[in-house]
Scaffold this active site. Sequence first.
Site, PDB file in Angstrom:
ATOM      1  N   SER A  64       1.002  -1.385  -0.157  1.00  0.00           N
ATOM      2  CA  SER A  64      -0.180  -0.002   0.366  1.00  0.00           C
ATOM      3  C   SER A  64       0.635   1.595   0.100  1.00  0.00           C
ATOM      4  O   SER A  64       1.954   1.634  -0.616  1.00  0.00           O
ATOM      5  CB  SER A  64      -0.878  -0.268   1.297  1.00  0.00           C
ATOM      6  OG  SER A  64      -1.864   0.702   1.522  1.00  0.00           O
ATOM      7  N   ASP A 276      -3.317   6.541  -3.101  1.00  0.00           N
ATOM      8  CA  ASP A 276      -2.654   5.657  -2.405  1.00  0.00           C
ATOM      9  C   ASP A 276      -1.783   4.039  -2.498  1.00  0.00           C
ATOM     10  O   ASP A 276      -2.407   4.684  -4.178  1.00  0.00           O
ATOM     11  CB  ASP A 276      -2.799   4.942  -0.926  1.00  0.00           C
ATOM     12  CG  ASP A 276      -3.286   4.089  -0.997  1.00  0.00           C
ATOM     13  OD1 ASP A 276      -3.350   3.747  -1.686  1.00  0.00           O
ATOM     14  OD2 ASP A 276      -3.168   3.677   0.692  1.00  0.00           O
ATOM     15  N   ASP A 280      -6.597   2.407  -2.108  1.00  0.00           N
ATOM     16  CA  ASP A 280      -7.833   2.369  -1.063  1.00  0.00           C
ATOM     17  C   ASP A 280      -7.700   3.216   0.034  1.00  0.00           C
ATOM     18  O   ASP A 280      -8.569   3.444   0.302  1.00  0.00           O
ATOM     19  CB  ASP A 280      -6.989   0.934  -0.208  1.00  0.00           C
ATOM     20  CG  ASP A 280      -6.134   1.123   0.443  1.00  0.00           C
ATOM     21  OD1 ASP A 280      -5.949   2.357   0.528  1.00  0.00           O
ATOM     22  OD2 ASP A 280      -6.354  -0.132   1.528  1.00  0.00           O
ATOM     23  N   GLU A 370     -10.900   7.029   8.366  1.00  0.00           N
ATOM     24  CA  GLU A 370      -9.937   7.928   8.852  1.00  0.00           C
ATOM     25  C   GLU A 370      -9.806   9.231   8.357  1.00  0.00           C
ATOM     26  O   GLU A 370     -10.092   9.149   7.012  1.00  0.00           O
ATOM     27  CB  GLU A 370      -8.417   6.913   8.856  1.00  0.00           C
ATOM     28  CG  GLU A 370      -8.961   5.065   9.304  1.00  0.00           C
ATOM     29  CD  GLU A 370      -8.062   3.785   9.332  1.00  0.00           C
ATOM     30  OE1 GLU A 370      -7.469   3.589  10.249  1.00  0.00           O
ATOM     31  OE2 GLU A 370      -7.468   3.700   7.838  1.00  0.00           O
ATOM     32  N   ARG A 496       1.624   5.902  19.652  1.00  0.00           N
ATOM     33  CA  ARG A 496       1.358   5.003  19.242  1.00  0.00           C
ATOM     34  C   ARG A 496       2.395   4.077  18.269  1.00  0.00           C
ATOM     35  O   ARG A 496       2.464   4.858  17.072  1.00  0.00           O
ATOM     36  CB  ARG A 496      -0.280   4.697  18.688  1.00  0.00           C
ATOM     37  CG  ARG A 496      -0.822   5.715  16.882  1.00  0.00           C
ATOM     38  CD  ARG A 496      -2.110   5.104  16.422  1.00  0.00           C
ATOM     39  NE  ARG A 496      -2.109   3.646  16.193  1.00  0.00           N
ATOM     40  CZ  ARG A 496      -1.876   3.504  15.232  1.00  0.00           C
ATOM     41  NH1 ARG A 496      -1.290   4.362  14.267  1.00  0.00           N
ATOM     42  NH2 ARG A 496      -1.353   2.225  15.046  1.00  0.00           N
ATOM     43  N   PRO A 497       2.591   2.849  18.711  1.00  0.00           N
ATOM     44  CA  PRO A 497       3.362   2.142  17.511  1.00  0.00           C
ATOM     45  C   PRO A 497       2.812   2.140  16.073  1.00  0.00           C
ATOM     46  O   PRO A 497       1.437   1.359  16.216  1.00  0.00           O
ATOM     47  CB  PRO A 497       3.632   0.810  18.247  1.00  0.00           C
ATOM     48  CG  PRO A 497       2.341   0.279  19.523  1.00  0.00           C
ATOM     49  CD  PRO A 497       1.954   2.142  19.433  1.00  0.00           C
ATOM     50  N   SER A 498       3.014   2.231  15.188  1.00  0.00           N
ATOM     51  CA  SER A 498       2.527   1.951  13.953  1.00  0.00           C
ATOM     52  C   SER A 498       1.972   0.227  13.236  1.00  0.00           C
ATOM     53  O   SER A 498       3.489  -0.184  13.716  1.00  0.00           O
ATOM     54  CB  SER A 498       3.575   2.738  12.512  1.00  0.00           C
ATOM     55  OG  SER A 498       3.270   1.600  11.928  1.00  0.00           O
ATOM     56  N   GLY A 499       1.290  -0.345  12.565  1.00  0.00           N
ATOM     57  CA  GLY A 499       1.372  -1.872  12.526  1.00  0.00           C
ATOM     58  C   GLY A 499       2.247  -1.703  11.169  1.00  0.00           C
ATOM     59  O   GLY A 499       1.752  -3.065  10.563  1.00  0.00           O
ATOM     60  N   THR A 500       1.940  -0.802  10.044  1.00  0.00           N
ATOM     61  CA  THR A 500       3.316  -1.225   8.893  1.00  0.00           C
ATOM     62  C   THR A 500       4.253  -0.373   8.785  1.00  0.00           C
ATOM     63  O   THR A 500       4.738  -0.748   7.582  1.00  0.00           O
ATOM     64  CB  THR A 500       2.037   0.022   8.040  1.00  0.00           C
ATOM     65  OG1 THR A 500       2.515   1.560   8.486  1.00  0.00           O
ATOM     66  CG2 THR A 500       0.148  -0.859   8.012  1.00  0.00           C
TER      67      THR A 500
END
Length: 540
Positions: A64, A276, A280, A370, A496-500
């Site tokens: 992405s 992007d 999406d 978002e 927050r920790p990124s999840g990507t």
Amino acid sequence: MDLDAVTKHSALHAKPNGLILQYGTAGFRMKAEHLDHVMFRMGLLAVLRSKHTKSTIGVMVTASHNPEEDNGVKLVDPLGEMLAPSWEEHATCLANAEEEDMQSVLMDISEKAVVDLQQDAFVVIGRDTRPSSQKLSQSVIDGVTVLGGQFHDYGLLTTPQLHYMVYCRNTNGQYGKATIEGYYQKLSKAFVELTKQAFCSGDEYRSLKVDCANGIGALKLREMEHYFSQELSVQLYNDGTTGKLNHLCGADFVKSHQKPPQGMEMKSNERCCSFDGDADRIVYYYHDADGHFHLIDGDKIATLISSFLKELLLEIGESLNIGVVQTAYANGSSTRYLKEVMKVPVYCTKTGVKHLHHKAQEFDIGVYFEANGHGTVLFSKAAEMKIRELAKELEDKKRKAAKMLENVIDLFNQAAGDAISDMLVIEAILALKGLTVQQWDALYTDLPNRQLKVKVADRQLISTTDAERQAVTPPGLQEAINDLVKKYELSRAFVRPSGTEDIVRVYAEADSQESADSLAYEVSVAVFQLAGGVGESPQP
Ligand code: G16
């Protein structure tokens, strides 16, 4: 299950020593060269998931918004949603299993999830335009075939198109035809029907500049544009012919840097948008007459759409309930506007469309976006049936409104956030309401905000609660943020920790851009000091 064959083939897709991965915000993501074993194993997992659900499962090879060198994989569940959380755990176990444990981990998943191994399995596969994607999708196919699964490889697709295919296949075509032409025809038909009703069809509404992030969105929009070119002409920028994927362009770049993408020629007050890398997400923007850049992000998209839907419901006299779902990144002004001016209930979930999608399913009409432009609208089955009935029964103006709603239902991709589908919805609404991009932007004024990234040794040291608005660990971090926030007016900040990506994200907003920038910087320093920052410390 031929476990010996699995062992043999798995050795051809060996796991790099010591590599530990986690199924993140949207699947696995990292440098493409480390992902071969993950792809093979996700092919295996998709077969088990398909047997378990007795449905078609999707596997999308994409990273992405990440840089071109990265890649990743997203699994798609039967109704086009993201993979169920309980299976994310199985995915993580399988991705991290040592070679000699592969057989036992597969058996363990099958037992825990009660998978009928005699059941047939069918998997559909799509991929983005990254140089590594074709080879990696072949590894997925190896995984599917070694477990005896059947598959269809769609080749190049946007992520939301793959979600659409899965949904169509599992509803026996009721949702639409599971082909790329089926997708183009369904969306264009709804768009053309909708825009027919527009009073304002002057040139102003008929042209749009689209930055495609040098990704798959360009290919697919080019294929599709002739279906609706009478109603809307799109000019494509960053179409992948020269530039690098997501480099200085695309929705993530525009949103986080709050500036236009490279290569886009913007005249003042002209409507522009960016997709992007896997199409999406979408954000809009324009330059005003003084040359100032204005960003219209997911929050303002959600506001435009919900106000349009509310007006149509009022017109037909139906009291279906609408809810809007956001995340902690939603601008404070948007939340206030939705609650206080529009009087719609607003909910906040953790980052990741899987969380927003789930919450949005609780309403007759659930609008979720978002701030980064990832979102869609879900209509419950009962609401959809009601609207389709009314479109037949009602008369005159009411019937027209019900018909519009019917087309809106068909135009949204209800499986996942979809830049192409959202773009067409927005263009139709602007045309129907006779709104210019400036009028849309003027609905409310965003609080100045800033997003930063901080590199730490282990981002999992940061844990959060309250939909990611409060840090629980490391000790002292939330107290430090609270003290910093107190120094500014109308301020808010969270981390927050990124999840990507392998970073910690910092978000701050305040009454002026200077204050938002300064607060974001100070919070970044606190993260760097208290959560094990590495490399260069944050710069003001
Ligand atoms: C993915 C998710 C989005 C999320 C984004 C950033 O987007 O689908 O829901 O907002 O990652 O997540 P994080 O802040 O955890 O890195 P995409 O477009 O990259 O697939």
